[in-house]
Scaffold this motif. Structure first.
Motif, short mmCIF file in Angstrom:
data_model
loop_
_atom_site.label_atom_id
_atom_site.label_comp_id
_atom_site.label_asym_id
_atom_site.label_seq_id
_atom_site.Cartn_x
_atom_site.Cartn_y
_atom_site.Cartn_z
N THR A 94 8.61 -3.08 -6.19
CA THR A 94 8.37 -4.50 -5.95
C THR A 94 6.99 -4.92 -6.45
O THR A 94 6.67 -6.11 -6.42
N LEU A 95 6.17 -3.98 -6.90
CA LEU A 95 4.84 -4.30 -7.40
C LEU A 95 4.94 -4.99 -8.75
O LEU A 95 5.90 -4.78 -9.50
N SER A 96 3.93 -5.79 -9.08
CA SER A 96 3.91 -6.46 -10.38
C SER A 96 3.77 -5.43 -11.50
O SER A 96 3.31 -4.30 -11.27
N SER A 97 4.13 -5.82 -12.69
CA SER A 97 4.01 -4.90 -13.83
C SER A 97 2.56 -4.50 -14.06
O SER A 97 2.27 -3.36 -14.42
N GLU A 98 1.62 -5.43 -13.82
CA GLU A 98 0.20 -5.11 -13.98
C GLU A 98 -0.24 -4.06 -12.95
O GLU A 98 -0.97 -3.12 -13.28
N ARG A 122 0.84 -1.20 0.00
CA ARG A 122 0.00 0.00 0.00
C ARG A 122 0.87 1.26 0.00
O ARG A 122 0.59 2.22 -0.71
N ILE A 123 1.95 1.23 0.76
CA ILE A 123 2.88 2.36 0.77
C ILE A 123 3.54 2.50 -0.60
O ILE A 123 3.69 3.61 -1.13
N GLN A 129 4.31 5.23 -5.81
CA GLN A 129 4.27 5.22 -7.27
C GLN A 129 3.21 6.18 -7.80
O GLN A 129 3.41 6.83 -8.83
N ALA A 130 2.09 6.27 -7.10
CA ALA A 130 1.03 7.19 -7.52
C ALA A 130 1.51 8.64 -7.46
O ALA A 130 1.25 9.43 -8.37
N ALA A 155 -1.44 -0.10 -13.68
CA ALA A 155 -2.71 0.42 -13.17
C ALA A 155 -2.49 1.65 -12.29
O ALA A 155 -3.15 2.68 -12.49
N VAL A 156 -1.58 1.58 -11.34
CA VAL A 156 -1.31 2.71 -10.45
C VAL A 156 -0.96 3.95 -11.25
O VAL A 156 -1.50 5.03 -11.04
N ARG A 157 -0.04 3.79 -12.18
CA ARG A 157 0.47 4.94 -12.93
C ARG A 157 -0.60 5.55 -13.84
O ARG A 157 -0.70 6.76 -13.96
#
Length: 134
Positions: free
Chosen positions: A76-80, A49-50, A55-56, A84-86
């Motif tokens: 460390t987040l997945s590419s998917e 979540r952090i 990234q957001a 989505a975040v970006r």
């Protein structure tokens, strides 16, 4: 998560004279939001979540840049999840039902909804900060 909105206690040079006019309940709500983001949710760990919030913020700060000119820190987040975040943070106006459906299929309904809530919360606080002139 590091607080970056301490309107009442930061210098007027940083925020301008309007900093002292921010009601305490707004400051408290922002602080509570950051604390909630930093806690594990139903679908994402506290660290995830952090990372979503981080990234957001980076994506949102670069939203006026063309997408191919943006740069992001390692994650460390997945590419998917990163896609989505970006996109939610920087290009929400370009999201359509088809794109959202693909993200839900890739991430899961709950994970996607929780991610959107984190990104939207960060965007709201940052927009408030920007409107104060920061």
């Amino acid at each position: 998560m590091h607080e970056t909105f301490n309107y009442a206690e930061e210098s007027k040079e940083k925020w301008g004279p309007q900093a002292g006019c921010v009601r305490q309940d707004i400051v408290d709500a922002h602080r509570q939001t950051w604390q909630a983001i930093a806690r594990a949710g139903s679908f994402w760990s506290d660290d995830n979540r952090i990372e979503i919030a981080k990234q957001a913020r980076v994506a949102r700060a670069q939203r006026s840049e063309l997408s191919f000119n943006r740069s992001y820190p390692d994650s460390t987040l997945s590419s998917e999840a990163l896609e989505a975040v970006r996109k939610i943070a920087a290009d929400a106006g370009k999201i359509d039902r088809s794109w959202a459906s693909k993200q839900v299929a890739a991430l899961g309904e709950g994970s996607y909804a929780e991610m959107v809530s984190i990104v939207a919360s960060v965007a709201a606080i940052d927009a408030f900060s920007e409107a104060l002139g920061r």
